[in-house]
Design a protein around this motif. Structure first.
Motif, PDB file in Angstrom:
ATOM      1  N   UNK A 198      26.257  23.110  32.157  1.00  0.00           N
ATOM      2  CA  UNK A 198      25.406  24.024  32.937  1.00  0.00           C
ATOM      3  C   UNK A 198      25.476  25.420  32.314  1.00  0.00           C
ATOM      4  N   UNK A 199      26.688  25.874  32.003  1.00  0.00           N
ATOM      5  CA  UNK A 199      26.868  27.206  31.410  1.00  0.00           C
ATOM      6  C   UNK A 199      26.173  27.305  30.055  1.00  0.00           C
ATOM      7  N   UNK A 200      26.293  26.267  29.232  1.00  0.00           N
ATOM      8  CA  UNK A 200      25.665  26.273  27.908  1.00  0.00           C
ATOM      9  C   UNK A 200      24.137  26.247  28.039  1.00  0.00           C
ATOM     10  N   UNK A 201      23.628  25.450  28.963  1.00  0.00           N
ATOM     11  CA  UNK A 201      22.166  25.381  29.177  1.00  0.00           C
ATOM     12  C   UNK A 201      21.627  26.745  29.591  1.00  0.00           C
ATOM     13  N   UNK A 202      22.369  27.431  30.462  1.00  0.00           N
ATOM     14  CA  UNK A 202      21.936  28.760  30.905  1.00  0.00           C
ATOM     15  C   UNK A 202      21.939  29.754  29.739  1.00  0.00           C
ATOM     16  N   UNK A 203      22.974  29.696  28.910  1.00  0.00           N
ATOM     17  CA  UNK A 203      23.062  30.604  27.759  1.00  0.00           C
ATOM     18  C   UNK A 203      21.992  30.317  26.708  1.00  0.00           C
ATOM     19  N   UNK A 204      21.526  29.074  26.661  1.00  0.00           N
ATOM     20  CA  UNK A 204      20.526  28.679  25.678  1.00  0.00           C
ATOM     21  C   UNK A 204      19.119  28.784  26.252  1.00  0.00           C
ATOM     22  N   UNK A 205      18.901  29.835  27.016  1.00  0.00           N
ATOM     23  CA  UNK A 205      17.575  30.210  27.484  1.00  0.00           C
ATOM     24  C   UNK A 205      16.790  29.054  28.100  1.00  0.00           C
TER      25      UNK A 205
ATOM     26  N   UNK B 128      17.017  22.251  28.567  1.00  0.00           N
ATOM     27  CA  UNK B 128      16.998  21.154  29.538  1.00  0.00           C
ATOM     28  C   UNK B 128      18.371  20.504  29.573  1.00  0.00           C
ATOM     29  N   UNK B 129      18.888  20.304  30.784  1.00  0.00           N
ATOM     30  CA  UNK B 129      20.145  19.575  30.970  1.00  0.00           C
ATOM     31  C   UNK B 129      19.799  18.218  31.555  1.00  0.00           C
ATOM     32  N   UNK B 130      20.164  17.174  30.827  1.00  0.00           N
ATOM     33  CA  UNK B 130      19.897  15.818  31.302  1.00  0.00           C
ATOM     34  C   UNK B 130      21.227  15.098  31.477  1.00  0.00           C
ATOM     35  N   UNK B 131      21.458  14.583  32.674  1.00  0.00           N
ATOM     36  CA  UNK B 131      22.677  13.822  32.939  1.00  0.00           C
ATOM     37  C   UNK B 131      22.346  12.339  32.868  1.00  0.00           C
TER      38      UNK B 131
ATOM     39  N   UNK C 195      21.481  28.183  39.172  1.00  0.00           N
ATOM     40  CA  UNK C 195      20.319  28.852  38.583  1.00  0.00           C
ATOM     41  C   UNK C 195      19.644  28.095  37.457  1.00  0.00           C
ATOM     42  N   UNK C 196      19.964  26.817  37.321  1.00  0.00           N
ATOM     43  CA  UNK C 196      19.353  25.998  36.267  1.00  0.00           C
ATOM     44  C   UNK C 196      18.209  25.184  36.876  1.00  0.00           C
ATOM     45  N   UNK C 197      17.002  25.386  36.368  1.00  0.00           N
ATOM     46  CA  UNK C 197      15.838  24.687  36.915  1.00  0.00           C
ATOM     47  C   UNK C 197      15.527  23.409  36.159  1.00  0.00           C
ATOM     48  N   UNK C 198      15.722  23.451  34.847  1.00  0.00           N
ATOM     49  CA  UNK C 198      15.319  22.343  33.997  1.00  0.00           C
ATOM     50  C   UNK C 198      16.444  21.308  33.908  1.00  0.00           C
ATOM     51  N   UNK C 199      16.591  20.525  34.975  1.00  0.00           N
ATOM     52  CA  UNK C 199      17.699  19.573  35.059  1.00  0.00           C
ATOM     53  C   UNK C 199      17.190  18.242  35.606  1.00  0.00           C
ATOM     54  N   UNK C 200      17.660  17.160  35.016  1.00  0.00           N
ATOM     55  CA  UNK C 200      17.208  15.825  35.421  1.00  0.00           C
ATOM     56  C   UNK C 200      18.330  14.824  35.150  1.00  0.00           C
ATOM     57  N   UNK C 201      18.130  13.592  35.625  1.00  0.00           N
ATOM     58  CA  UNK C 201      19.106  12.551  35.311  1.00  0.00           C
ATOM     59  C   UNK C 201      18.420  11.205  35.157  1.00  0.00           C
ATOM     60  N   UNK C 202      19.149  10.298  34.539  1.00  0.00           N
ATOM     61  CA  UNK C 202      18.692   8.915  34.488  1.00  0.00           C
ATOM     62  C   UNK C 202      19.896   8.006  34.672  1.00  0.00           C
TER      63      UNK C 202
END
Length: 152
Positions: free
Chosen positions: A27-34, A37-40, A82-89
């Motif tokens: 989450x922290x890395x995704x936020x720092x990388x503007x 997308x974080x996909x779990x 504060x991460x919006x671009x997050x999804x999972x499969x």
């Protein structure tokens, strides 16, 4: 010279403390990388069901439902951060192959953040750790997370 930017971060979630730490750092890395997308991904290891005389779909459905509930909690937590671009499969098969190859190719993953294994030395020799396999064979960068956000 430009700074390395990760756009598609994959974090495997298996319910362990190690995967929790990997999620928090991802989450922290995704936020720092503007807004990367974080996909779990949670992999239901279908090999675990092969010894059951009749392949019990109810059991697989139960495991899947539990995984969905866990993933929904992680989605909520990421959005709170504060991460919006997050999804999972939820995938089915051999966790090693799904995490190292299948999902990263499908999602154009450029970074896998995976928790350090909880296996002891004997277990690693006998069955091999998913983390060890992923670091050896993944199609993209891999970061093995061993510590929390405070690096302890």
């Amino acid at each position: 010279m430009s700074i390395q930017q990760y756009k598609h971060i994959l974090v495997p979630i298996d319910g362990s403390q190690e995967s929790e730490l990997a999620f928090e750092k991802a989450v922290a890395v995704a936020k720092r990388n503007d807004g990367a997308e974080l996909h779990m991904v949670h992999v239901v290891d279908t090999r675990a069901f092969q010894n059951i005389s009749s392949f019990d779909t109810a059991m697989v459905e139960q495991v899947t439902e539990t995984a969905k509930q866990t993933m929904d909690k992680y989605i909520a937590k990421a959005k709170e951060e504060g991460l919006d671009n997050v999804a999972y499969s939820i995938e089915y098969g051999s966790p090693k192959v799904v995490i190292a190859n299948d999902v990263p190719k499908d999602l154009h993953t450029d970074l896998i953040m995976i928790g350090a294994t909880g296996l002891n030395t004997v277990e690693r020799i006998l069955i091999g750790s998913v983390t060890e396999y992923v670091t050896r064979t993944a199609v993209c960068d891999v970061l093995v997370v061993r510590t929390g956000l405070d690096n302890k």
